[in-house]
Scaffold this active site. Structure first.
Site, PDB file in Angstrom:
ATOM      1  N   THR A 191       0.854  -1.189   0.000  1.00  0.00           N
ATOM      2  CA  THR A 191       0.000   0.000   0.000  1.00  0.00           C
ATOM      3  C   THR A 191       0.890   1.240   0.000  1.00  0.00           C
ATOM      4  OG1 THR A 191      -1.826  -1.099   1.092  1.00  0.00           O
ATOM      5  CG2 THR A 191      -1.633   1.279   1.471  1.00  0.00           C
TER       6      THR A 191
ATOM      7  N   HIS B 227      -6.890 -11.105  -0.851  1.00  0.00           N
ATOM      8  CA  HIS B 227      -6.199 -10.754   0.396  1.00  0.00           C
ATOM      9  C   HIS B 227      -6.926 -11.397   1.578  1.00  0.00           C
ATOM     10  CE1 HIS B 227      -3.816  -8.780   3.261  1.00  0.00           C
ATOM     11  NE2 HIS B 227      -3.879  -7.527   2.851  1.00  0.00           N
TER      12      HIS B 227
ATOM     13  N   ASN C 260      -3.453 -10.546   7.244  1.00  0.00           N
ATOM     14  CA  ASN C 260      -3.190  -9.254   7.896  1.00  0.00           C
ATOM     15  C   ASN C 260      -4.360  -8.589   8.614  1.00  0.00           C
ATOM     16  OD1 ASN C 260      -0.650  -9.630   6.994  1.00  0.00           O
ATOM     17  ND2 ASN C 260      -0.666  -8.019   5.442  1.00  0.00           N
TER      18      ASN C 260
ATOM     19  N   TYR D  10      -7.599  -8.242   7.902  1.00  0.00           N
ATOM     20  CA  TYR D  10      -8.725  -7.617   7.177  1.00  0.00           C
ATOM     21  C   TYR D  10      -9.903  -8.604   7.100  1.00  0.00           C
ATOM     22  CZ  TYR D  10      -5.162  -4.167   6.419  1.00  0.00           C
ATOM     23  OH  TYR D  10      -4.182  -3.226   6.645  1.00  0.00           O
TER      24      TYR D  10
ATOM     25  N   ASN E 234      -0.039 -15.602  12.331  1.00  0.00           N
ATOM     26  CA  ASN E 234       0.742 -14.378  12.182  1.00  0.00           C
ATOM     27  C   ASN E 234      -0.255 -13.232  12.117  1.00  0.00           C
ATOM     28  OD1 ASN E 234       2.880 -12.701  11.705  1.00  0.00           O
ATOM     29  ND2 ASN E 234       3.268 -13.392   9.616  1.00  0.00           N
TER      30      ASN E 234
HETATM   31  C1  LIG Z   1       4.561   0.172   3.052  1.00  0.00           C
HETATM   32  C2  LIG Z   1       3.927  -1.182   3.193  1.00  0.00           C
HETATM   33  C3  LIG Z   1       2.677  -1.424   2.662  1.00  0.00           C
HETATM   34  C4  LIG Z   1       2.096  -2.702   2.737  1.00  0.00           C
HETATM   35  N1  LIG Z   1       0.909  -2.938   2.122  1.00  0.00           N
HETATM   36  C5  LIG Z   1       0.416  -4.197   2.042  1.00  0.00           C
HETATM   37  C6  LIG Z   1      -0.733  -4.471   1.263  1.00  0.00           C
HETATM   38  O1  LIG Z   1      -1.299  -3.597   0.601  1.00  0.00           O
HETATM   39  N2  LIG Z   1      -1.190  -5.745   1.262  1.00  0.00           N
HETATM   40  C7  LIG Z   1      -0.563  -6.756   1.958  1.00  0.00           C
HETATM   41  O2  LIG Z   1      -1.023  -7.908   1.909  1.00  0.00           O
HETATM   42  N3  LIG Z   1       0.553  -6.517   2.675  1.00  0.00           N
HETATM   43  C8  LIG Z   1       1.063  -5.271   2.718  1.00  0.00           C
HETATM   44  N4  LIG Z   1       2.228  -5.041   3.390  1.00  0.00           N
HETATM   45  C9  LIG Z   1       3.003  -6.168   3.929  1.00  0.00           C
HETATM   46  C10 LIG Z   1       4.056  -6.606   2.877  1.00  0.00           C
HETATM   47  O3  LIG Z   1       3.446  -7.198   1.745  1.00  0.00           O
HETATM   48  C11 LIG Z   1       5.067  -7.599   3.471  1.00  0.00           C
HETATM   49  O4  LIG Z   1       4.353  -8.679   4.007  1.00  0.00           O
HETATM   50  C12 LIG Z   1       5.923  -6.972   4.566  1.00  0.00           C
HETATM   51  O5  LIG Z   1       6.496  -5.751   4.124  1.00  0.00           O
HETATM   52  C13 LIG Z   1       7.075  -7.928   4.983  1.00  0.00           C
HETATM   53  O6  LIG Z   1       7.849  -8.243   3.841  1.00  0.00           O
HETATM   54  P1  LIG Z   1       9.294  -7.531   3.578  1.00  0.00           P
HETATM   55  O7  LIG Z   1      10.138  -7.829   4.784  1.00  0.00           O
HETATM   56  O8  LIG Z   1       9.804  -8.170   2.322  1.00  0.00           O
HETATM   57  O9  LIG Z   1       9.060  -6.069   3.411  1.00  0.00           O
HETATM   58  C14 LIG Z   1       2.795  -3.751   3.383  1.00  0.00           C
HETATM   59  C15 LIG Z   1       4.046  -3.484   3.948  1.00  0.00           C
HETATM   60  C16 LIG Z   1       4.621  -2.230   3.851  1.00  0.00           C
HETATM   61  C17 LIG Z   1       5.996  -1.999   4.418  1.00  0.00           C
END
Ligand SMILES: Cc1cc2nc3c(=O)[nH]c(=O)nc-3n(C[C@H](O)[C@H](O)[C@H](O)COP(=O)(O)O)c2cc1C
Length: 379
Positions: A43, A191, A194, A196, A248
């Site tokens: 996002t 989705h 997380n 939702y 999680n």
């Molecule tokens: C800025 C940001 C926005 C995110 N938006 C979403 C999202 O829209 N949908 C989702 O399922 N997870 C979202 N996440 C979670 C990420 O998909 C991911 O699970 C999380 O960043 C951990 O992975 P990473 O260590 O590779 O960043 C978001 C994470 C961040 C940092």
């Protein structure tokens, strides 16, 4: 802290061998992915006020087209599905669809592949953002705040969905998936993670329903399964992925027995043969092995919220066959040319959490590639 979101990410520099498994192509349902390092959904809160993606979104995603698969930021399936953050996109009007078509074309022109993540925010929605009162499996508020246009405010007690309203939610996902593929997306990711709406139904803590959508693991899995089935019926199994985050959870969106809970869901949907299952989980937990054993198809791992990405560990998992592909969030956010850097073993740009959700181009389309950095140095 926002749900499902890390605030910082240590970036571990790593060099892939030429024959690295994560660099090998992968057939993902109907989509041929050139490598197995996918871009996780992120996002970015830069959409227009009506939910049409930002004018910069085509450039942002096209910059990252070397990802084996781009999974877009979470995108609302209806106006009611929106409201967890300001300026998040939708896919329920012609105008949304048109802009997403521009984005899909831009990514395809660069040789990329793209699935759209479809969400309903459930009780994480704030009326000051969405203009509607949030809905949930049960009338239990999340003990969290939302960033509304007028500052941080506590989330409100949601309205429990009536049983008769649930087919409407399923229909919204179906219609959104139709629009997504009509816009040129290679597929959609539902989705279910997380905290939702779909995850809220899975949780035996925040789902206290007594109808066919609450109680047993099979009942709690019913809404997610019905959404997957409807979307498969609409656009074909080869264009459908599902994201879950078993064990999680976010806040009180937890399952007391994640394996039994997700076994019910995965047993029901596995025969559909969807393109992939995307699991957000710490792979050192025993739950990981149990969930992995339940899935016969393409398995995409995202290692979670605060640990950052250990590419060495992920490559080992891929070599052992424990994962088919990995999804990487913040490293792609900060490194449009992540694959090139991993091939060269080059240093990675650090993501700047201050601009994750800030409006405008800074921290969005201005992270430099290696080539740009070199050009700057030699100028
Ligand atoms: C800025 C940001 C926005 C995110 N938006 C979403 C999202 O829209 N949908 C989702 O399922 N997870 C979202 N996440 C979670 C990420 O998909 C991911 O699970 C999380 O960043 C951990 O992975 P990473 O260590 O590779 O960043 C978001 C994470 C961040 C940092």
């Amino acid at each position: 802290m926002k749900p499902g979101v890390a605030t910082s990410a240590p970036n571990v520099a790593f060099k892939f061998d030429d024959d690295a498994t994560l660099l090998a192509p992968l057939q993902v349902g109907d989509t041929f992915a050139a490598n197995r390092v996918f871009m996780a959904p992120l996002t970015r809160s830069r959409a227009q006020a009506d939910g049409t993606p930002s004018y910069l979104a085509a450039q942002y995603y096209a910059q990252r087209a070397s990802a084996g698969l781009i999974i877009t930021e979470a995108t609302a399936v209806s106006k009611d599905a929106n409201g967890a953050y300001v300026n998040t996109p939708g896919i329920y009007t012609d105008r949304h669809q048109q802009k997403w078509a521009d984005i899909a074309s831009a990514v395809h022109r660069e040789g990329g592949r793209m699935f759209m993540q479809l969400w309903h925010v459930g009780r994480m929605g704030h009326p000051d953002i969405s203009g509607v009162h949030p809905v949930a499996p049960s009338a239990i508020a999340a003990n969290m705040t939302a960033h509304t246009p007028t500052g941080r405010k506590p989330l409100v007690v949601p309205r429990a969905l009536e049983t008769e309203e649930i087919p409407g939610i399923v229909a919204d996902f179906r219609a959104a998936a139709r629009r997504a593929v009509d816009a040129g997306m290679d597929g959609v990711e539902i989705h279910g993670a997380n905290g939702y709406l779909l995850h809220e139904f899975q949780s035996d803590v925040v789902n206290q329903r007594t109808d066919a959508y609450g109680g047993s693991p099979e009942n709690r899995a019913r809404l997610t399964a019905e959404v997957v089935e409807a979307v498969v019926d609409e656009i074909g199994a080869g264009r459908v992925g599902l994201r879950i985050s078993p064990g999680n959870g976010v806040g009180d969106v937890q399952e007391n027995d994640p394996v039994a809970t997700y076994e019910a869901l995965l047993d029901r949907i596995a025969p559909l043969g969807i393109a992939y299952l995307h699991v957000l989980i710490d792979p050192t937990l025993t739950t990981f092995g149990a969930i992995r054993a339940l899935w016969p198809g393409v398995f995409v791992l995202n290692t979670g919220r605060n640990t950052g990405t250990d590419f060495c560990q992920l490559e080992s998992f891929a070599e052992w066959g424990a994962v088919s592909a990995v999804a990487v969030g913040r490293s792609y956010l900060a490194n449009p040319d992540l694959i090139d850097r991993l091939v060269l073993g080059a240093e990675l740009n650090e993501p700047d959490a201050a601009t994750f959700y800030a409006p405008g181009p800074v921290g969005y389309i201005d992270y430099p590639t290696l080539a740009e950095l070199e050009a700057r140095e030699s100028a």
